[in-house]
Design an enzyme around this catalytic site. Structure first.
Site, PDB file in Angstrom:
ATOM      1  CG  ASP A 264      -1.887  -1.060   1.286  1.00 44.47           C
ATOM      2  OD1 ASP A 264      -2.277  -1.512   0.204  1.00 44.47           O
ATOM      3  OD2 ASP A 264      -2.287  -1.454   2.393  1.00 44.47           O
ATOM      4  CE  LYS A 286      -6.824  -1.227   0.437  1.00 41.21           C
ATOM      5  NZ  LYS A 286      -7.870  -1.867   1.211  1.00 41.21           N
ATOM      6  CG  MET A 401      -8.138   6.072   7.801  1.00 42.10           C
ATOM      7  SD  MET A 401      -8.972   4.747   6.919  1.00 42.10           S
ATOM      8  CE  MET A 401      -9.369   3.617   8.242  1.00 42.10           C
TER       9      MET A 401
HETATM   10  N1  SAH Z   1      -3.348  -1.012   9.405  1.00 41.20           N
HETATM   11  C1  SAH Z   1      -2.929   0.325   9.754  1.00 41.20           C
HETATM   12  C2  SAH Z   1      -4.056   1.341   9.629  1.00 41.20           C
HETATM   13  C3  SAH Z   1      -4.579   1.499   8.243  1.00 41.20           C
HETATM   14  S1  SAH Z   1      -5.758   2.786   8.113  1.00 41.20           S
HETATM   15  C4  SAH Z   1      -2.352   0.317  11.163  1.00 41.20           C
HETATM   16  O1  SAH Z   1      -2.468  -0.676  11.864  1.00 41.20           O
HETATM   17  O2  SAH Z   1      -1.760   1.326  11.573  1.00 41.20           O
HETATM   18  C5  SAH Z   1      -4.725   4.141   7.704  1.00 41.20           C
HETATM   19  C6  SAH Z   1      -4.690   5.135   8.850  1.00 41.20           C
HETATM   20  O3  SAH Z   1      -3.763   4.711   9.824  1.00 41.20           O
HETATM   21  C7  SAH Z   1      -4.216   6.503   8.468  1.00 41.20           C
HETATM   22  O4  SAH Z   1      -5.239   7.247   7.874  1.00 41.20           O
HETATM   23  C8  SAH Z   1      -3.828   7.060   9.793  1.00 41.20           C
HETATM   24  O5  SAH Z   1      -4.935   7.430  10.546  1.00 41.20           O
HETATM   25  C9  SAH Z   1      -3.234   5.841  10.464  1.00 41.20           C
HETATM   26  N2  SAH Z   1      -1.772   5.790  10.352  1.00 41.20           N
HETATM   27  C10 SAH Z   1      -1.028   4.891   9.691  1.00 41.20           C
HETATM   28  N3  SAH Z   1       0.287   5.137   9.848  1.00 41.20           N
HETATM   29  C11 SAH Z   1       0.399   6.220  10.632  1.00 41.20           C
HETATM   30  C12 SAH Z   1       1.476   6.968  11.182  1.00 41.20           C
HETATM   31  N4  SAH Z   1       2.742   6.645  10.924  1.00 41.20           N
HETATM   32  N5  SAH Z   1       1.194   8.032  11.949  1.00 41.20           N
HETATM   33  C13 SAH Z   1      -0.077   8.369  12.223  1.00 41.20           C
HETATM   34  N6  SAH Z   1      -1.120   7.706  11.732  1.00 41.20           N
HETATM   35  C14 SAH Z   1      -0.923   6.654  10.961  1.00 41.20           C
END
Ligand code: SAH
Length: 468
Positions: A264, A286, A401
């Site tokens: 992704d 995505k 998100m």
């Molecule tokens: N599977 C991922 C989440 C996917 S949804 C997990 O476990 O982290 C994607 C969302 O994750 C983003 O919109 C944001 O809200 C959050 N996110 C992912 N990486 C991030 C980071 N390094 N810092 C802050 N938010 C993050």
């Protein structure tokens, strides 16, 4: 608008100062010129590699004489070298003080088409000789391309400590096993699996000298695994929040073994770099609001590749089981009769907590942590949320998100009776060098965030306990 999965071409090799090659000298003639300790060392190396060594020295030092006695395939000829001595040699090595003589030696070697190395004379040499870590048949050469031989020696010493002595026995065993593995009736993929298992054993049992019985056991294990699986495999791997060091060892192993990596946009480039160079990398990005590859298309691609017998890694940001639509992928993989394995990762909420240096739980102020998304597939605020649970003053809430819907979320939580002074933080790009924290309360955070330009993924943490 949708995107198509794009295959990302493997990177080209970065500039390479010299090309390391491993020269097969068994039974071939090597000419060495010089009578010093250095010449004795070179002659000994060539002899150790199985060469027939002729060493020409008008005044051989004691060390050289001793090497000549100890090495049956080494002939010491007590006179200066002559141009026609080089005829038919596979390689010419020399330690020569005098500039003119050194040049003459090179010219003579070139005239006979023999590759030549002169110690401390890179300009006259066709190749350099590195420092050696010897676990033959496993051989590791270290070179700084002449920049700093002492540094090369220090690196060599470091590598020595990393490579157990038993790797020599394991490599010999591999050589002895190879014909049997070829004749085992296992196909290409299963044989590759055998060598993965072999390697895993070598790394796991460094004190152990491998036996024939180990080969039998590994072959049997491979056979069973081959029958059990439809061969192709998909591993869902959590890439972590951004810092590549937060990838798990298991995730790293899966990545290193992958033929294809589907990733992704959120996956850190530094994690993707850990895959093998030959692995095909496919961006199935995505994104929150930008054009995305359709989920059905990703799922279909996963199944197709695994059915071709590929070892597929589906790399997802953070943890695959948190807002990653993993169920759809797992179901499709199972439905196709394939195996899915899941390797967890550090989810963004935990990276954000680490950034704030505050626990998400607390005996008095937060007995509960909840991960929510404040963003539905149509980009709007979801209405079917349990608002009382979200406004719970004794819970910590991590909002994924949620940047766009933050103002609406704040308004609604206040309406539900949440204390306006409840601490709330937005953490952008948690765990990366670009990490940024915007601190406030559930009342004023939207306003504070509106004054900033956000560029990376953001996570919002809300809860009384975050006061620290
Ligand atoms: N599977 C991922 C989440 C996917 S949804 C997990 O476990 O982290 C994607 C969302 O994750 C983003 O919109 C944001 O809200 C959050 N996110 C992912 N990486 C991030 C980071 N390094 N810092 C802050 N938010 C993050």
């Amino acid at each position: 608008m949708t995107r198509k999965p794009d295959e990302v071409p493997a990177e080209l090799m970065q500039e390479l100062a010299t090309l390391p090659v491993f020269y097969a000298l068994e039974g071939r003639r090597v000419v060495v010129a010089g009578g010093s300790d250095g010449a004795a060392w070179k002659a000994d190396l060539a002899a150790a590699a199985g060469a027939q060594v002729d060493i020409f020295a008008a005044e051989p030092c004691p060390r050289l004489k001793a090497v000549a006695v100890a090495r049956p395939h080494l002939t010491l000829i007590v006179r200066g070298w002559r141009a026609d001595d080089l005829a038919g040699a596979a390689m010419a090595l020399a330690v020569i003080e005098d500039d003119a003589e050194a040049q003459a030696f090179r010219d003579a070697a070139k005239a006979h088409g023999v590759p030549v190395n002169l110690t401390d004379r890179p300009a006259l040499s066709d190749f350099l000789m590195g420092a050696i870590v010897n676990r033959s048949p496993l051989v590791i050469g270290v070179s700084t391309s002449g920049a700093a031989p002492a540094f090369a020696q220090a690196v060599r010493a470091r590598v020595e400590t990393l490579i157990p002595a038993s790797f020599s026995a394991w490599t010999k065993a591999a050589r002895a096993f190879r014909p049997r593995v070829m004749a085992s009736g296992l196909d290409f993929f299963a044989r590759r699996d055998f060598w993965r298992r072999f390697t895993r054993e070598a790394f796991a049992r460094i004190e152990h000298a491998p036996q024939d019985s180990d080969l039998d056991a590994l072959l049997e294990e491979t056979r069973r695994a081959d029958e059990a699986s439809a061969r192709g495999r998909v591993t869902l791997v959590g890439a972590g929040p951004g810092d590549p060091e937060l990838l798990t060892l298991k995730g790293l192993r899966a990545l290193v073994g992958a033929d294809v990596v589907l990733f992704d946009d959120l996956v850190p480039a530094a994690v993707l770099d850990l895959a093998r160079r030959e692995a095909v990398r496919i961006n199935v990005g995505k994104r929150g609001y930008a054009p995305s590859v359709k989920q059905e298309e990703i799922t279909a691609l996963l199944v197709k590749l695994a059915k071709e017998g590929k070892n597929v890694v589906r790399l997802k940001g953070g943890d695959p089981m948190i807002f990653g639509r993993a169920n759809e992928e797992i179901k499709a993989i199972r439905a196709a009769g394939l195996e899915a394995e899941i390797v967890p990762g550090v989810t963004a909420a935990l990276a954000a907590a680490a950034a704030l240096e505050v626990s998400l739980t607390n005996r008095d102020t937060a007995r509960r942590v909840q991960f929510v998304t404040a963003h539905t597939s149509d980009g709007k605020f979801p209405e079917d949320i349990d608002w009382r649970a979200l406004a719970d003053s004794r819970a910590t809430t991590a909002v994924y998100m949620g940047n766009r819907t933050l103002p609406a979320l704040s308004k609604r939580l206040l309406e539900e009776g949440m204390d306006p002074a409840t601490p709330a933080f937005l953490v952008e790009r948690a765990s990366t060098p670009q990490q940024r924290i915007i601190a406030g309360t559930i009342h004023d955070l939207p306003q504070r965030v509106a004054q900033e330009t956000l560029e990376g993924p953001c996570l919002v943490l809300i809860g009384a306990t975050l006061r620290g």
